[in-house]
Design an enzyme around this catalytic site. Structure first.
Site, PDB file in Angstrom:
ATOM      1  N   CYS A  78       0.827  -1.212   0.000  1.00 54.39           N
ATOM      2  CA  CYS A  78       0.000   0.000   0.000  1.00 54.39           C
ATOM      3  C   CYS A  78       0.860   1.261   0.000  1.00 54.39           C
ATOM      4  O   CYS A  78       1.740   1.426   0.849  1.00 54.39           O
ATOM      5  CB  CYS A  78      -0.906   0.017   1.220  1.00 54.39           C
ATOM      6  SG  CYS A  78      -1.731   1.600   1.445  1.00 54.39           S
ATOM      7  N   VAL A  79       0.575   2.157  -0.919  1.00 56.11           N
ATOM      8  CA  VAL A  79       1.411   3.349  -1.059  1.00 56.11           C
ATOM      9  C   VAL A  79       1.326   4.280   0.144  1.00 56.11           C
ATOM     10  O   VAL A  79       2.343   4.799   0.610  1.00 56.11           O
ATOM     11  CB  VAL A  79       1.096   4.109  -2.377  1.00 56.11           C
ATOM     12  CG1 VAL A  79      -0.332   4.627  -2.406  1.00 56.11           C
ATOM     13  CG2 VAL A  79       2.069   5.252  -2.581  1.00 56.11           C
TER      14      VAL A  79
END
Lengths: 130, 136
Positions: A78-79
């Site tokens: 997840c960024v």
């Protein structure tokens, strides 16, 4: 069956990623499909190529990478969670003016939409964490 | 992309501060709201503290993200279940919670309560009815 996997805890500190790995590996060996493995919260730490455990211990990152190589697994970090915790790929380094990257090439950094999509597309979402 | 609509339930089980689970759960809810799924949230265990009113984090140098819960109605996230036993075990009542509402487009934008207090047994049934359960 088609599964999506979510991992919420970091490597070594917590067994969640070990359980997720063993579940994923076994499911694939039994002929099931893993739509995506999504790393969230401290789980993003599972994707750093700089990990160097003692030689007599399992290498959690390489283990995931080997599984990805063998089964063409989609390993997504997840960024938003990654940015907080210093997990960086080339694109993020460029955007945020960082002088290094640490993501393992078998992992990719992407948005939370990838988690939602995985949950929609799969028959089961299995969450590993506390 | 499939047009299928699934029932998504987010289980919020932890206190709002102390760990990041609650805040990052809310980030998933906000992103997920763009996907046109049927979304509900449940607050249980220490998770009920997430929606307690009057939160003040100035002493702990953390972002007070509790106002974000009030915006959920605008994202069509308006089914918030709160487990009664979890409230009672912590000496809380529904009056200690934020007044979270949404506007019903089908009834001339009438303001309605988003929070529904349910028993542990009812919540178990709600969980059983879901297609996807996120646990934070």
């Amino acid at each position: 069956m088609k599964f999506a996997i979510q991992i919420n805890e970091g490597p070594y500190q917590h067994q969640a990623t070990d359980s997720a790995y063993l579940f994923t590996k076994t499911a694939l060996e039994k002929g099931h499909e893993i739509f995506r493995v999504f790393f969230y919260h401290d789980g993003v730490g599972n994707g750093t190529r700089l990990t160097t455990p003692p030689q007599d211990d399992r290498h959690i990152v390489n283990r995931w990478a080997d599984l990805a190589e063998k089964y063409d697994l989609d390993l997504v970090v997840c960024v938003a969670a990654a940015q907080r915790r210093g997990m960086v790929d080339a694109g993020e380094a460029e955007r945020n003016g960082k002088d290094a990257t640490n993501i393992h090439p078998k992992f990719r950094i992407s948005g939370l939409g990838q988690l939602i999509e995985a949950a929609v597309q799969s028959e089961r979402l299995v969450v590993f964490g506390d | 992309m499939a047009e299928e609509i699934k029932n998504f339930l987010y289980l919020n089980r932890r206190a709002p501060y102390g760990t990041i689970y609650a805040w990052e759960s809310l980030e998933v809810v906000l992103i997920g709201a763009a996907f046109d799924q049927k979304v509900s949230l449940a607050f249980l265990d220490d998770g009920v503290f997430q929606i307690v009113k009057g939160q003040d984090t100035t002493g702990v140098d953390m972002k007070n993200f509790s106002p974000t819960y009030a915006a959920l109605g605008d994202y069509d996230v308006n089914q918030l279940y709160v487990e009664r036993e979890s409230l009672e075990e912590r000496g809380l009542t529904v009056d200690d919670l934020m007044h979270l509402t949404w506007e019903d487009e089908d009834e001339d934008w009438a303001e309605k309560d988003s929070i529904r207090v349910v028993s542990r047994a009812e919540l178990a049934k709600i969980i059983e009815q879901q297609d996807v359960v996120f646990s934070f």
